[in-house]
Enzyme design. Structure first.
Site, PDB file in Angstrom:
ATOM      1  N   THR A 260       0.413   4.159 -10.348  1.00  0.00           N
ATOM      2  CA  THR A 260       0.544   2.947  -9.546  1.00  0.00           C
ATOM      3  C   THR A 260       1.661   3.180  -8.514  1.00  0.00           C
ATOM      4  OG1 THR A 260       0.766   0.543  -9.709  1.00  0.00           O
ATOM      5  CG2 THR A 260       2.198   1.831 -11.129  1.00  0.00           C
ATOM      6  N   GLU A 261       1.618   2.431  -7.416  1.00  0.00           N
ATOM      7  CA  GLU A 261       2.694   2.487  -6.393  1.00  0.00           C
ATOM      8  C   GLU A 261       2.860   3.867  -5.763  1.00  0.00           C
ATOM      9  OE1 GLU A 261       5.205  -0.072  -5.368  1.00  0.00           O
ATOM     10  OE2 GLU A 261       3.537  -1.323  -6.031  1.00  0.00           O
ATOM     11  N   VAL A 262       1.774   4.594  -5.606  1.00  0.00           N
ATOM     12  CA  VAL A 262       1.867   5.904  -4.928  1.00  0.00           C
ATOM     13  C   VAL A 262       1.436   5.816  -3.464  1.00  0.00           C
ATOM     14  CG1 VAL A 262       1.637   7.460  -6.902  1.00  0.00           C
ATOM     15  CG2 VAL A 262      -0.419   6.578  -5.780  1.00  0.00           C
ATOM     16  N   GLY A 263       0.859   4.659  -3.087  1.00  0.00           N
ATOM     17  CA  GLY A 263       0.444   4.488  -1.694  1.00  0.00           C
ATOM     18  C   GLY A 263      -1.062   4.382  -1.497  1.00  0.00           C
ATOM     19  N   LYS A 264      -1.773   3.920  -2.523  1.00  0.00           N
ATOM     20  CA  LYS A 264      -3.241   3.783  -2.400  1.00  0.00           C
ATOM     21  C   LYS A 264      -3.617   2.773  -1.329  1.00  0.00           C
ATOM     22  CE  LYS A 264      -3.790   2.678  -6.718  1.00  0.00           C
ATOM     23  NZ  LYS A 264      -2.395   2.851  -7.175  1.00  0.00           N
ATOM     24  N   THR A 265      -2.928   1.623  -1.329  1.00  0.00           N
ATOM     25  CA  THR A 265      -3.251   0.591  -0.336  1.00  0.00           C
ATOM     26  C   THR A 265      -2.864   1.061   1.057  1.00  0.00           C
ATOM     27  OG1 THR A 265      -2.835  -1.090  -2.015  1.00  0.00           O
ATOM     28  CG2 THR A 265      -2.970  -1.847   0.254  1.00  0.00           C
TER      29      THR A 265
ATOM     30  N   LYS B  24     -11.421  -3.904  -2.938  1.00  0.00           N
ATOM     31  CA  LYS B  24     -10.492  -3.712  -4.059  1.00  0.00           C
ATOM     32  C   LYS B  24     -11.260  -4.346  -5.218  1.00  0.00           C
ATOM     33  CE  LYS B  24      -6.366  -3.269  -6.186  1.00  0.00           C
ATOM     34  NZ  LYS B  24      -5.412  -2.156  -6.195  1.00  0.00           N
TER      35      LYS B  24
ATOM     36  N   SER C 187      -4.982  -6.906 -10.181  1.00  0.00           N
ATOM     37  CA  SER C 187      -4.159  -7.767 -11.044  1.00  0.00           C
ATOM     38  C   SER C 187      -2.890  -8.098 -10.268  1.00  0.00           C
ATOM     39  CB  SER C 187      -3.857  -7.069 -12.375  1.00  0.00           C
ATOM     40  OG  SER C 187      -3.135  -5.881 -12.148  1.00  0.00           O
TER      41      SER C 187
ATOM     42  N   ASP D   9      -3.361  -6.642  -2.150  1.00  0.00           N
ATOM     43  CA  ASP D   9      -3.997  -5.387  -1.735  1.00  0.00           C
ATOM     44  C   ASP D   9      -5.292  -5.676  -0.979  1.00  0.00           C
ATOM     45  OD1 ASP D   9      -1.984  -4.069  -2.987  1.00  0.00           O
ATOM     46  OD2 ASP D   9      -3.246  -2.932  -4.369  1.00  0.00           O
TER      47      ASP D   9
ATOM     48  N   GLU E 136     -10.455   0.783  -2.862  1.00  0.00           N
ATOM     49  CA  GLU E 136      -9.202   1.125  -3.556  1.00  0.00           C
ATOM     50  C   GLU E 136      -9.310   0.826  -5.038  1.00  0.00           C
ATOM     51  OE1 GLU E 136      -5.538  -0.903  -2.375  1.00  0.00           O
ATOM     52  OE2 GLU E 136      -4.495  -0.033  -4.106  1.00  0.00           O
ATOM     53  N   GLY E 137      -8.931   1.806  -5.857  1.00  0.00           N
ATOM     54  CA  GLY E 137      -8.906   1.599  -7.297  1.00  0.00           C
ATOM     55  C   GLY E 137      -7.687   0.799  -7.722  1.00  0.00           C
TER      56      GLY E 137
ATOM     57  N   GLY F 120      -4.175   1.368 -10.256  1.00  0.00           N
ATOM     58  CA  GLY F 120      -3.449   2.350 -11.058  1.00  0.00           C
ATOM     59  C   GLY F 120      -4.054   3.729 -10.891  1.00  0.00           C
TER      60      GLY F 120
ATOM     61  N   TYR G  66       7.530   9.742   4.578  1.00  0.00           N
ATOM     62  CA  TYR G  66       7.996   8.359   4.467  1.00  0.00           C
ATOM     63  C   TYR G  66       8.403   7.870   5.848  1.00  0.00           C
ATOM     64  CZ  TYR G  66      10.986   4.381   3.506  1.00  0.00           C
ATOM     65  OH  TYR G  66      11.545   3.134   3.511  1.00  0.00           O
TER      66      TYR G  66
HETATM   67  N1  LIG Z   1       4.210   6.881   3.868  1.00  0.00           N
HETATM   68  C1  LIG Z   1       4.822   5.720   3.668  1.00  0.00           C
HETATM   69  N2  LIG Z   1       5.910   5.388   4.412  1.00  0.00           N
HETATM   70  C2  LIG Z   1       6.550   4.215   4.191  1.00  0.00           C
HETATM   71  N3  LIG Z   1       6.200   3.310   3.258  1.00  0.00           N
HETATM   72  C3  LIG Z   1       5.127   3.585   2.491  1.00  0.00           C
HETATM   73  C4  LIG Z   1       4.381   4.788   2.650  1.00  0.00           C
HETATM   74  N4  LIG Z   1       3.392   4.783   1.750  1.00  0.00           N
HETATM   75  C5  LIG Z   1       3.480   3.626   1.063  1.00  0.00           C
HETATM   76  N5  LIG Z   1       4.528   2.914   1.497  1.00  0.00           N
HETATM   77  C6  LIG Z   1       4.995   1.627   0.915  1.00  0.00           C
HETATM   78  O1  LIG Z   1       5.214   1.837  -0.474  1.00  0.00           O
HETATM   79  C7  LIG Z   1       4.807   0.711  -1.233  1.00  0.00           C
HETATM   80  C8  LIG Z   1       3.760   1.132  -2.266  1.00  0.00           C
HETATM   81  O2  LIG Z   1       2.585   1.537  -1.575  1.00  0.00           O
HETATM   82  P1  LIG Z   1       1.163   0.925  -1.923  1.00  0.00           P
HETATM   83  O3  LIG Z   1       1.233  -0.548  -2.129  1.00  0.00           O
HETATM   84  O4  LIG Z   1       0.205   1.429  -0.913  1.00  0.00           O
HETATM   85  O5  LIG Z   1       0.911   1.646  -3.353  1.00  0.00           O
HETATM   86  P2  LIG Z   1      -0.339   1.447  -4.318  1.00  0.00           P
HETATM   87  O6  LIG Z   1      -0.599   2.774  -4.951  1.00  0.00           O
HETATM   88  O7  LIG Z   1      -1.446   0.810  -3.592  1.00  0.00           O
HETATM   89  O8  LIG Z   1       0.258   0.451  -5.399  1.00  0.00           O
HETATM   90  P3  LIG Z   1      -0.578  -0.393  -6.492  1.00  0.00           P
HETATM   91  O9  LIG Z   1      -0.730   0.546  -7.654  1.00  0.00           O
HETATM   92  O10 LIG Z   1       0.317  -1.558  -6.765  1.00  0.00           O
HETATM   93  O11 LIG Z   1      -1.892  -0.779  -5.872  1.00  0.00           O
HETATM   94  C9  LIG Z   1       4.298  -0.314  -0.226  1.00  0.00           C
HETATM   95  O12 LIG Z   1       5.359  -1.176   0.105  1.00  0.00           O
HETATM   96  C10 LIG Z   1       3.927   0.543   0.991  1.00  0.00           C
HETATM   97  O13 LIG Z   1       3.997  -0.165   2.209  1.00  0.00           O
HETATM   98 MG   LIG Z   2      -2.471  -0.951  -4.004  1.00  0.00          MG
END
Ligand SMILES: Nc1ncnc2c1ncn2[C@@H]1O[C@H](COP(=O)(O)OP(=O)(O)OP(=O)(O)O)[C@@H](O)[C@H]1O
Ligand SMILES: [Mg+2]
Length: 239
Positions: A14-19, A40, A44, A57, A118-119, A121, A210
């Site tokens: 989770t929170e790796v940047g999928k969205t 999506k 949750s 998302d 988008e999946g 996690g 980043y």
């Molecule tokens: N390359 C990047 N540069 C700057 N900010 C980023 C970058 N990638 C992602 N972020 C930020 O990091 C946070 C997490 O990214 P994101 O929400 O896309 O993750 P996710 O995998 O979709 O999370 P989740 O599992 O909750 O769906 C968000 O605030 C997003 O804007």
């Molecule tokens: Mg997401």
């Protein structure tokens, strides 16, 4: 034969940047001239509104392309608790209805040329009793992009994800390395992309640094969209 009409964006965590990735890719594919839809399927941590729970998302994905599709199709299943969907569903005494997800997907796939999905996690997050995100991917029959961290530890998480997906017949199109925070230069960060390609036998299609300014990623998204478009055409996605 199941002709893939889209791409499924999963991640090592989770929170790796999928969205971030799915929204930017959808926008860049639209700019290539494709009629794009987004999904999506299961979310949750939704916000309570007059119209039920809404996923941020799903709103971000729809907002990226100005999608006119009904949010109930973009995000057919949404829970309030920020938990694995199966756990949230148990708390609410309900089940995740993958039939509803399939119907929404079929409706959008018939309406749009290409879907970016988008999946939630990673692959083994439980969605319903006995069903994981991986089962959802298999049900949709889509090729996958795996979003992964650039830093130490990513080799193990990424290779586990790629290998497990393939063992279930999933077509792993490529990896997208993404930094959700500032990254200190290191030997691991420097060598990880080549090691992932060699050991995963999978291409790194993009490497996002980043940068909080969305405009900083325009060129990387445009290049990734071209690669995804080409690879999807080669798989018969538009025929
Ligand atoms: N390359 C990047 N540069 C700057 N900010 C980023 C970058 N990638 C992602 N972020 C930020 O990091 C946070 C997490 O990214 P994101 O929400 O896309 O993750 P996710 O995998 O979709 O999370 P989740 O599992 O909750 O769906 C968000 O605030 C997003 O804007
Ligand atoms: Mg997401």
């Amino acid at each position: 034969m199941n002709r893939a009409r889209g791409i499924f964006v999963t991640g090592t965590d989770t929170e790796v940047g999928k969205t971030f990735l799915a929204a930017g890719l959808a926008k860049a594919l639209k700019e290539l001239g494709l009629d794009i839809g987004v999904m999506k399927p299961v979310a949750s941590g939704g916000r309570r509104t007059e119209n039920g729970f809404v996923s941020d998302d799903a709103l971000a994905l729809a907002g990226a392309i100005g999608a006119p599709d009904d949010l109930a199709l973009v995000n057919p299943v949404c829970f309030e608790a920020p938990l694995a969907p199966m756990v949230a569903a148990r708390l609410e005494g309900v089940r995740v209805d993958l039939g509803t997800v399939w119907q929404a997907y079929e409706t959008l796939a018939a309406r749009r040329e290409f879907l970016v999905v988008e999946g939630i996690g990673g692959l083994l997050v439980p969605l319903d009793e006995g069903a994981t995100v991986l089962d959802l991917i298999v049900m949709l029959g889509l090729p996958v992009l795996v979003v992964t961290r650039p830093t130490l530890g990513t080799i193990n998480h990424t290779l586990l994800t790629v290998q497990h997906a393939r063992e279930h017949g999933v077509d792993v199109m490529g990896l997208v390395i993404n930094a959700v925070g500032p990254v200190e230069p290191s030997k691991a960060v420097e060598t990880n992309p080549a090691v992932l390609e060699e050991w995963g036998r999978v291409p790194v299609l993009a490497n996002f640094r980043y940068a909080p300014d969305p405009g900083a990623h325009t060129e990387t998204f445009a290049a990734l969209a071209k690669l995804v478009d080409t690879r999807c055409r080669a798989r018969g996605a538009f025929s």
